[in-house]
Design an enzyme around this catalytic site. Structure first.
Site, PDB file in Angstrom:
ATOM      1  N   THR A 131       0.824  -1.208   0.000  1.00  0.00           N
ATOM      2  CA  THR A 131       0.000   0.000   0.000  1.00  0.00           C
ATOM      3  C   THR A 131       0.863   1.265   0.000  1.00  0.00           C
ATOM      4  OG1 THR A 131      -1.448   1.276   1.460  1.00  0.00           O
ATOM      5  CG2 THR A 131      -0.106  -0.355   2.519  1.00  0.00           C
ATOM      6  N   ASP A 132       0.281   2.370  -0.468  1.00  0.00           N
ATOM      7  CA  ASP A 132       0.977   3.663  -0.404  1.00  0.00           C
ATOM      8  C   ASP A 132       1.056   4.174   1.036  1.00  0.00           C
ATOM      9  OD1 ASP A 132      -1.710   4.316  -0.044  1.00  0.00           O
ATOM     10  OD2 ASP A 132      -1.784   5.820  -1.635  1.00  0.00           O
ATOM     11  N   GLU A 133       0.275   3.559   1.950  1.00  0.00           N
ATOM     12  CA  GLU A 133       0.222   4.081   3.322  1.00  0.00           C
ATOM     13  C   GLU A 133       1.552   3.918   4.053  1.00  0.00           C
ATOM     14  OE1 GLU A 133      -3.473   3.367   5.362  1.00  0.00           O
ATOM     15  OE2 GLU A 133      -4.531   3.079   3.480  1.00  0.00           O
ATOM     16  N   TYR A 157      -1.692  -0.424  10.958  1.00  0.00           N
ATOM     17  CA  TYR A 157      -1.830  -1.129   9.674  1.00  0.00           C
ATOM     18  C   TYR A 157      -0.642  -0.811   8.767  1.00  0.00           C
ATOM     19  CZ  TYR A 157      -3.229  -1.653   4.757  1.00  0.00           C
ATOM     20  OH  TYR A 157      -3.241  -1.948   3.414  1.00  0.00           O
ATOM     21  N   LYS A 161       2.375  -3.284   7.317  1.00  0.00           N
ATOM     22  CA  LYS A 161       2.648  -3.495   5.888  1.00  0.00           C
ATOM     23  C   LYS A 161       4.099  -3.099   5.569  1.00  0.00           C
ATOM     24  CE  LYS A 161       0.210  -4.629   2.956  1.00  0.00           C
ATOM     25  NZ  LYS A 161      -0.164  -5.963   2.410  1.00  0.00           N
TER      26      LYS A 161
HETATM   27  P1  NAD Z   1      -9.450  -7.545   2.428  1.00  0.00           P
HETATM   28  O1  NAD Z   1      -9.419  -7.246   3.889  1.00  0.00           O
HETATM   29  O2  NAD Z   1     -10.717  -7.316   1.667  1.00  0.00           O
HETATM   30  O3  NAD Z   1      -9.073  -9.090   2.187  1.00  0.00           O
HETATM   31  C1  NAD Z   1      -8.047  -9.724   2.881  1.00  0.00           C
HETATM   32  C2  NAD Z   1      -8.176 -11.234   2.656  1.00  0.00           C
HETATM   33  O4  NAD Z   1      -7.089 -11.877   3.321  1.00  0.00           O
HETATM   34  C3  NAD Z   1      -9.464 -11.842   3.216  1.00  0.00           C
HETATM   35  O5  NAD Z   1     -10.036 -12.718   2.286  1.00  0.00           O
HETATM   36  C4  NAD Z   1      -8.987 -12.590   4.458  1.00  0.00           C
HETATM   37  O6  NAD Z   1      -9.803 -13.732   4.761  1.00  0.00           O
HETATM   38  C5  NAD Z   1      -7.596 -12.995   4.051  1.00  0.00           C
HETATM   39  N1  NAD Z   1      -6.701 -13.247   5.182  1.00  0.00           N
HETATM   40  C6  NAD Z   1      -6.530 -12.491   6.303  1.00  0.00           C
HETATM   41  N2  NAD Z   1      -5.618 -13.056   7.108  1.00  0.00           N
HETATM   42  C7  NAD Z   1      -5.172 -14.175   6.476  1.00  0.00           C
HETATM   43  C8  NAD Z   1      -4.202 -15.166   6.785  1.00  0.00           C
HETATM   44  N3  NAD Z   1      -3.501 -15.121   7.921  1.00  0.00           N
HETATM   45  N4  NAD Z   1      -3.978 -16.143   5.888  1.00  0.00           N
HETATM   46  C9  NAD Z   1      -4.690 -16.226   4.742  1.00  0.00           C
HETATM   47  N5  NAD Z   1      -5.639 -15.329   4.417  1.00  0.00           N
HETATM   48  C10 NAD Z   1      -5.869 -14.317   5.264  1.00  0.00           C
HETATM   49  O7  NAD Z   1      -8.246  -6.750   1.806  1.00  0.00           O
HETATM   50  P2  NAD Z   1      -8.100  -6.057   0.371  1.00  0.00           P
HETATM   51  O8  NAD Z   1      -8.676  -4.698   0.438  1.00  0.00           O
HETATM   52  O9  NAD Z   1      -8.561  -7.010  -0.663  1.00  0.00           O
HETATM   53  O10 NAD Z   1      -6.519  -5.900   0.292  1.00  0.00           O
HETATM   54  C11 NAD Z   1      -5.713  -6.950  -0.231  1.00  0.00           C
HETATM   55  C12 NAD Z   1      -4.249  -6.546  -0.142  1.00  0.00           C
HETATM   56  O11 NAD Z   1      -4.043  -5.346  -0.871  1.00  0.00           O
HETATM   57  C13 NAD Z   1      -3.788  -6.260   1.287  1.00  0.00           C
HETATM   58  O12 NAD Z   1      -2.492  -6.789   1.428  1.00  0.00           O
HETATM   59  C14 NAD Z   1      -3.762  -4.742   1.374  1.00  0.00           C
HETATM   60  O13 NAD Z   1      -2.768  -4.309   2.269  1.00  0.00           O
HETATM   61  C15 NAD Z   1      -3.413  -4.377  -0.053  1.00  0.00           C
HETATM   62  N6  NAD Z   1      -3.920  -3.069  -0.499  1.00  0.00           N
HETATM   63  C16 NAD Z   1      -5.238  -2.743  -0.342  1.00  0.00           C
HETATM   64  C17 NAD Z   1      -5.707  -1.516  -0.805  1.00  0.00           C
HETATM   65  C18 NAD Z   1      -7.167  -1.133  -0.679  1.00  0.00           C
HETATM   66  O14 NAD Z   1      -7.516   0.003  -0.979  1.00  0.00           O
HETATM   67  N7  NAD Z   1      -8.047  -2.039  -0.293  1.00  0.00           N
HETATM   68  C19 NAD Z   1      -4.817  -0.619  -1.409  1.00  0.00           C
HETATM   69  C20 NAD Z   1      -3.463  -0.989  -1.555  1.00  0.00           C
HETATM   70  C21 NAD Z   1      -3.034  -2.217  -1.104  1.00  0.00           C
HETATM   71  P1  TYD Z   2     -10.685   3.877   4.299  1.00  0.00           P
HETATM   72  O1  TYD Z   2     -11.659   3.454   3.247  1.00  0.00           O
HETATM   73  O2  TYD Z   2     -10.784   3.269   5.652  1.00  0.00           O
HETATM   74  O3  TYD Z   2      -9.236   3.694   3.680  1.00  0.00           O
HETATM   75  P2  TYD Z   2      -7.790   4.211   4.251  1.00  0.00           P
HETATM   76  O4  TYD Z   2      -7.938   4.586   5.663  1.00  0.00           O
HETATM   77  O5  TYD Z   2      -6.965   2.985   4.065  1.00  0.00           O
HETATM   78  O6  TYD Z   2      -7.391   5.347   3.361  1.00  0.00           O
HETATM   79  O7  TYD Z   2     -10.811   5.460   4.476  1.00  0.00           O
HETATM   80  C1  TYD Z   2     -10.663   6.327   3.383  1.00  0.00           C
HETATM   81  C2  TYD Z   2     -10.740   7.738   3.913  1.00  0.00           C
HETATM   82  O8  TYD Z   2     -12.060   7.968   4.422  1.00  0.00           O
HETATM   83  C3  TYD Z   2      -9.801   7.999   5.078  1.00  0.00           C
HETATM   84  O9  TYD Z   2      -9.331   9.340   5.006  1.00  0.00           O
HETATM   85  C4  TYD Z   2     -10.683   7.832   6.307  1.00  0.00           C
HETATM   86  C5  TYD Z   2     -12.022   8.314   5.812  1.00  0.00           C
HETATM   87  N1  TYD Z   2     -13.206   7.687   6.446  1.00  0.00           N
HETATM   88  C6  TYD Z   2     -14.233   8.512   6.955  1.00  0.00           C
HETATM   89  O10 TYD Z   2     -14.160   9.756   6.890  1.00  0.00           O
HETATM   90  N2  TYD Z   2     -15.307   7.900   7.524  1.00  0.00           N
HETATM   91  C7  TYD Z   2     -15.417   6.558   7.644  1.00  0.00           C
HETATM   92  O11 TYD Z   2     -16.428   6.075   8.218  1.00  0.00           O
HETATM   93  C8  TYD Z   2     -14.372   5.731   7.095  1.00  0.00           C
HETATM   94  C9  TYD Z   2     -14.454   4.234   7.191  1.00  0.00           C
HETATM   95  C10 TYD Z   2     -13.299   6.352   6.506  1.00  0.00           C
END
Ligand code: NAD
Ligand code: TYD
Length: 350
Positions: A131-133, A157, A161
């Site tokens: 992630t960019d975070e 988080y 990561k």
């Molecule tokens: P998500 O929370 O929707 O899904 C995570 C999945 O991992 C779930 O299916 C969960 O059951 C599984 N999981 C959790 N712990 C596990 C373990 N110990 N072993 C096997 N499986 C396990 O997450 P997402 O939003 O799909 O994100 C996927 C990846 O992409 C993550 O690594 C996250 O850091 C990265 N990412 C997400 C975003 C975003 O905006 N969602 C952006 C950049 C990077």
């Molecule tokens: P989120 O979807 O949780 O992603 P991330 O924290 O990984 O960026 O949140 C996106 C943005 O929205 C973040 O600035 C937090 C804000 N946010 C709210 O303002 N209200 C909410 O209820 C949630 C879940 C997020």
């Protein structure tokens, strides 16, 4: 040949698998522990394919994964599995370090053994989806994150990561494991669990509930439609240089208030309220998130220059498609907003 996807029952992992089978028949092993965020319904349309295999295994189960790698002649691991929600990491950080740090380490151990045994194909890859975070927060006028920027994670988080990314890098440097790391901005699209901002707002709006904006709602994220992320991952997997890191972004910086307003305007059009009011009247400013990062933005020029990738979906097009998907799939949303979800929402927004 076969690829192994971890966390394939989550939001991005399931989109990745669905898109994968649109491109061809190469088999996929999906290993997922099925935490609250994992949902096999996301994969209903591919689950009967003979090229699709699911195992309920955690990434920390090194021996089981090692056996699968050899038995299926796996050519790549794409590691999506993680605890992924910032607010949950603030409420309870430990699970994040168990899965994201220790889990990734144990998964890498399986990959290392497979690689050093000589069983793995020569072009084997380990792709870490990050992630960019990890880069921290930007001032309004600063340029987007570059691959060479230092890590400055602000949430548990992001710290977990960042930790896992460092371990992946070390396995590349120390053991010669052919690793790739990507840092992507905020994703949105179908199958996103409604704890994250965009699906939460869509479902709360439809349910007549408040639309919670943390603090002043001026925090900025760079939004990327999930299929574009999957497309970038495919490009990195096929053409990326082992040992390299690639930033992936949507070129779509929006502040949270704008995002929520955009959703309300689309809902006003597609599902107008009988009262004639706008959904925007449900917006509620609530207590800010501790350590809330003010702005994320990605400089994705390395990916554009070296692998000719750029996002295809505009934010306006992608968000409309996303709202339409949630409106068209009430059974999915009902099933994921059950007991555990309701408890989380009650605690978080009390
Ligand atoms: P998500 O929370 O929707 O899904 C995570 C999945 O991992 C779930 O299916 C969960 O059951 C599984 N999981 C959790 N712990 C596990 C373990 N110990 N072993 C096997 N499986 C396990 O997450 P997402 O939003 O799909 O994100 C996927 C990846 O992409 C993550 O690594 C996250 O850091 C990265 N990412 C997400 C975003 C975003 O905006 N969602 C952006 C950049 C990077
Ligand atoms: P989120 O979807 O949780 O992603 P991330 O924290 O990984 O960026 O949140 C996106 C943005 O929205 C973040 O600035 C937090 C804000 N946010 C709210 O303002 N209200 C909410 O209820 C949630 C879940 C997020």
């Amino acid at each position: 040949m076969t690829i192994l996807v971890t966390g394939g029952a989550g939001f991005i992992g399931s989109n990745f698998i669905l898109d994968w089978f649109e491109q061809g028949p190469e088999p996929v092993l999906n290993i997922d522990k099925l935490t609250y965020a994992g949902n096999l319904q996301n994969l209903a349309t591919v689950s009967a394919r003979k090229q699709y295999f699911f195992f309920r295994i955690g990434i920390e189960e090194t021996n089981k994964i090692r056996r699968l790698l050899g038995a299926h002649n796996v050519r790549a691991i794409i590691n999506f599995a993680a605890e992924s929600h910032v607010d949950r990491s603030i409420a309870g950080p430990e699970a994040f370090f168990q899965t994201n740090v220790i889990g990734t380490l144990k998964l890498l151990e399986a990959a290392r053994e497979y690689w050093t045994s000589g069983e793995a194909p020569k072009d084997f890859r380990f792709l870490q989806v990050s992630t960019d975070e990890v880069y921290g927060s930007l001032q309004p006028d600063e340029p987007g994150f570059r691959e060479t920027d230092a890590f400055e994670p602000n949430s548990p988080y992001a710290a977990s990561k960042a930790g896992s990314d460092h371990i992946v890098r070390a396995y590349g440097e120390t053991y010669g494991l052919p690793v790739l790391i990507t840092h992507c901005s905020n994703n949105y699209g179908p199958f996103q669990f409604p704890e994250k901002l965009i699906p939460l707002v869509i479902l709360n709006a439809l349910g007549g509930k408040p639309l919670p904006l943390y603090g002043d709602g001026q925090q900025v994220r760079d939004w990327l439609y999930v299929s574009d992320h999957c497309d970038a991952l495919n490009r990195v997997l096929s053409d990326g240089q082992p040992g390299e890191t690639y930033n992936i972004g949507g070129n779509s910086e929006r502040n949270n208030l704008t995002v929520v307003h955009t959703i309300c305007v689309i809902l006003d059009e597609l599902r107008p309220l009988a009262s004639g009011k706008s959904y925007a009247e449900q917006i509620a400013f609530v207590r800010d998130r501790p350590g809330h990062d003010r702005r994320y933005a990605i400089d994705a020029s390395k990916l554009a220059r070296t692998l000719q990738w750029s996002p295809r979906t505009s934010f306006e097009g992608g968000i409309r498609r996303t709202v339409e998907w949630y409106l068209a799939n009430p059974a999915w949303t009902t099933s994921v907003t059950s007991g555990e979800y309701r408890e989380w929402v009650a605690r978080q927004y009390a």
